[in-house]
Design a protein around this motif. Sequence first.
Motif, PDB file in Angstrom:
ATOM      1  N   GLU A 102     -39.319  19.625 -56.545  1.00 33.55           N
ATOM      2  CA  GLU A 102     -39.219  19.746 -54.972  1.00 33.55           C
ATOM      3  C   GLU A 102     -40.139  20.713 -55.008  1.00 33.55           C
ATOM      4  O   GLU A 102     -40.481  22.182 -55.245  1.00 33.55           O
ATOM      5  CB  GLU A 102     -37.460  20.658 -55.762  1.00 33.55           C
ATOM      6  N   GLU A 104     -39.540  22.914 -52.047  1.00 35.87           N
ATOM      7  CA  GLU A 104     -39.056  24.679 -51.899  1.00 35.87           C
ATOM      8  C   GLU A 104     -39.719  25.668 -53.458  1.00 35.87           C
ATOM      9  O   GLU A 104     -39.068  26.273 -53.286  1.00 35.87           O
ATOM     10  CB  GLU A 104     -37.666  23.906 -51.464  1.00 35.87           C
ATOM     11  N   LYS A 105     -38.913  24.762 -54.474  1.00 35.01           N
ATOM     12  CA  LYS A 105     -39.455  25.235 -55.718  1.00 35.01           C
ATOM     13  C   LYS A 105     -40.300  25.847 -56.257  1.00 35.01           C
ATOM     14  O   LYS A 105     -40.740  26.608 -56.767  1.00 35.01           O
ATOM     15  CB  LYS A 105     -38.642  24.550 -56.467  1.00 35.01           C
ATOM     16  N   GLN A 107     -42.479  26.375 -54.051  1.00 39.16           N
ATOM     17  CA  GLN A 107     -42.790  28.013 -53.492  1.00 39.16           C
ATOM     18  C   GLN A 107     -42.188  29.348 -53.541  1.00 39.16           C
ATOM     19  O   GLN A 107     -42.492  29.996 -53.935  1.00 39.16           O
ATOM     20  CB  GLN A 107     -42.073  27.642 -51.431  1.00 39.16           C
ATOM     21  N   ASP A 132     -50.175  23.264 -44.457  1.00 41.77           N
ATOM     22  CA  ASP A 132     -49.390  24.255 -44.910  1.00 41.77           C
ATOM     23  C   ASP A 132     -50.246  25.343 -45.544  1.00 41.77           C
ATOM     24  O   ASP A 132     -50.512  26.131 -45.818  1.00 41.77           O
ATOM     25  CB  ASP A 132     -48.048  24.147 -46.876  1.00 41.77           C
TER      26      ASP A 132
END
Length: 329
Positions: A102, A104-105, A107, A132
């Motif tokens: 993931e 988001e994970k 990050q 990014d």
Amino acid sequence: MAITIKEIARLAGVSVTTVSQILNQKGGRFSEATKQRVLTVIEEQNYSPNYFASNIIAKKSKTIGVIVPDFSEQFASAIVREIKRHLEEQGYYLIICESDHEFEKEQVLLEQLAKIAVEGIILFTPNLYDQDQRIHKGRYQEIPVVFADRGLNEGYYGTVKIDEFSGVYRALEWLIGEGHRRIGLLMDDAEHYHLAERFDAYRQALQDHQLIIEETHIKQMPLTIEGGYKGATELLRETEVSAIFCCDDMLAIGCYQAVFDSGRMLDQEITVVGFDGGEVTQIVRPKIRSVRQPYKELGNAYADKIRMAIQQPDRQMDDRLFHVSFDPE
């Protein structure tokens, strides 16, 4: 309550600076008697210095964070094992985290690793970071980041690329040379990875040998044992393939079970070839023929890149290219 360095200095009759320098092996200017007195007090008081706090201040924690998508993933775990061996010889230690694929994970984990002052991060990721800006010039909050992603992202410190095409092509040529004309393919479903080179090599090998590419011979599945079992079961039920190339060894293991459950004989009625060549291919019987990744060389390359990035964070690095191999014996 834990004893402090100030109390150690008082009991030994020396300054706090003297104790600190002896602890950090910088006490060459002190007499043996002084050093021994300090060390004796340390031993008697069972003193343990807070190296973690001092390392945050000095930014020399000798720790490197590693983010992997899945602890059970053969590719990442085999390379991390080599990275660990290589870096521990250089005095570094690894903190290994799992992202579950993931973005988001990842990050969150990058943030957490930055907070505990790791010196560098190796990021195994299926996600695109090119646009990014959180990783700018190869650094996340001034911490060097080396991508381990099969060349998906153009990292500041260079990419470690793998020529998968040639090895897969050789495996398909071997199958064709063994007389197979209907060759099935179990490939990734692109949920986490898109292994385009492996599919391109399959397609090119069949075209070069004037074999028809049948859509019914290709199944897209998760790169798991369950995915291999389901895909192979469908191939064996719906087609007359005599060989199956699996784009991952987990698929090949599931494929083995499906062949067994179908009542067919491996290597006599159905030949299976996998991709990765990790330890698991040596355990099952008959042994899985597999296109082999150069795990040791890849691990050393990533270890060298992160070590150099820590020492020279402003220095860009060249890409490195490695080749897979196939030996049917």
